[in-house]
Design an enzyme around this catalytic site. Sequence first.
Site, PDB file in Angstrom:
ATOM      1  CE1 TYR A 131     -75.616 -54.328  86.699  1.00  0.00           C
ATOM      2  CE2 TYR A 131     -76.770 -55.123  88.713  1.00  0.00           C
ATOM      3  CZ  TYR A 131     -75.726 -54.756  88.136  1.00  0.00           C
ATOM      4  OH  TYR A 131     -74.410 -54.757  88.789  1.00  0.00           O
ATOM      5  CE  LYS A 180     -65.548 -46.974  75.932  1.00  0.00           C
ATOM      6  NZ  LYS A 180     -64.283 -46.512  76.013  1.00  0.00           N
ATOM      7  CG  ASP A 211     -62.213 -45.686  78.722  1.00  0.00           C
ATOM      8  OD1 ASP A 211     -62.982 -44.499  78.927  1.00  0.00           O
ATOM      9  OD2 ASP A 211     -61.758 -46.162  77.699  1.00  0.00           O
ATOM     10  CG  ASP A 235     -71.862 -53.463  90.432  1.00  0.00           C
ATOM     11  OD1 ASP A 235     -71.825 -53.593  91.804  1.00  0.00           O
ATOM     12  OD2 ASP A 235     -71.344 -54.280  89.898  1.00  0.00           O
ATOM     13  CG  ASP A 239     -67.137 -53.205  94.350  1.00  0.00           C
ATOM     14  OD1 ASP A 239     -68.165 -52.948  94.840  1.00  0.00           O
ATOM     15  OD2 ASP A 239     -66.676 -54.203  94.489  1.00  0.00           O
TER      16      ASP A 239
END
Length: 349
Positions: A131, A180, A211, A235, A239
């Site tokens: 970000y 990752k 993942d 983020d 969700d």
Amino acid sequence: MSSKHYRVVALPGEGIGPEVLSAAIKVLLSLAELHNFTVQVDYGLIGEPAHEQLGCFFPSETAQLCAGSDGIVFGAVARGGLLEIRKHFDFFANLRPVKMSSHLLDQSSLRSDRVMDLDLLFVRELVSGIYFGPGDRTQDEQGAYGYHTMRYHDWEIRRIARVALQQAQLRRGLVTVAHKENALPHLPWSLLVQKEAVHFPGVKVAPMLVDNLAMQLVREPKQFDVILAGNLFGDILSDIAGALVGSIGLLASASLNADGLGLYEAIHGTAPDIAGKGIANPLGMIGAIALMLSQWGEHRAVETLHKAQEAVLAQGYRTADLVNRDASEAWVSTEELTELLIQSLRSGL
Ligand code: IPM
Ligand code: MG
């Protein structure tokens, strides 16, 4: 007994932000009355309204208003202001608790037995990573292109790791680290978190490829306690929790800096499709108030709020995002739900 006094800055923003914020402030003021503390609420501009009136999404007037407050309660913005305020106050530690209400099991995307008593906490790094890394739009011989860079200093990973480890010590003692490293080996989250963990005896660190973590969240979410993630992964993963508990409108977050100052918001956005209709779910924003009260140490008020909310849900009251057409539930507006909640607060004491 002298009562405590708090100064809160309310930043309604845009979309459904102002509706859910006004509901949450009413609840906060009722709790203050019931639990013998006082709250001063100062309103400030952020996002589109700030841009219209002051020419910038996060004006210095707003920054000054927030400085020295006891908490910032934030509605929602669509375009600008949010990343700026997070960075300005160094709100690096984003806490997103996810708790399943026993009254909403039929709303979950998963079977009841998979989510019953689900209680997990996302700890998301909020002021660095992709970000905020170097990025641009430019061009070379192949034409126009854009880039963003996922960059973390080791100290940034280590400080958010300490927050996650500390939270886990207060909970069930497990930190799952989203990483990752099979594709991004220069961001060694697992190792850095494990190094910090030696200072937190009793906490187990379990690295998991992000993942796989996403799949595990929708397969067997109860295996998790604290999930630690960088800005982008956190983020996306948080969700998913909206579908687990029944609606993203239920989830809240606290973003804290090293001094304990916090910005409290629902994790949903501006929801322009339902803005102004009075149907938004205020419980995410009200949950954010609960997180602020916890941060202040007003634990009795949090308890009262939690009981009142469960009572209202037990009676079958639901906002539009949660109505189950076949069941004996009553559809209520944002304001009606808020009034019911306040009545329940008052009678619950
Ligand atoms: C969130 C939101 C924000 C984010 C957006 C609005 C920039 O999705 O708080 O989860 O990505 O951090
Ligand atoms: Mg988000």
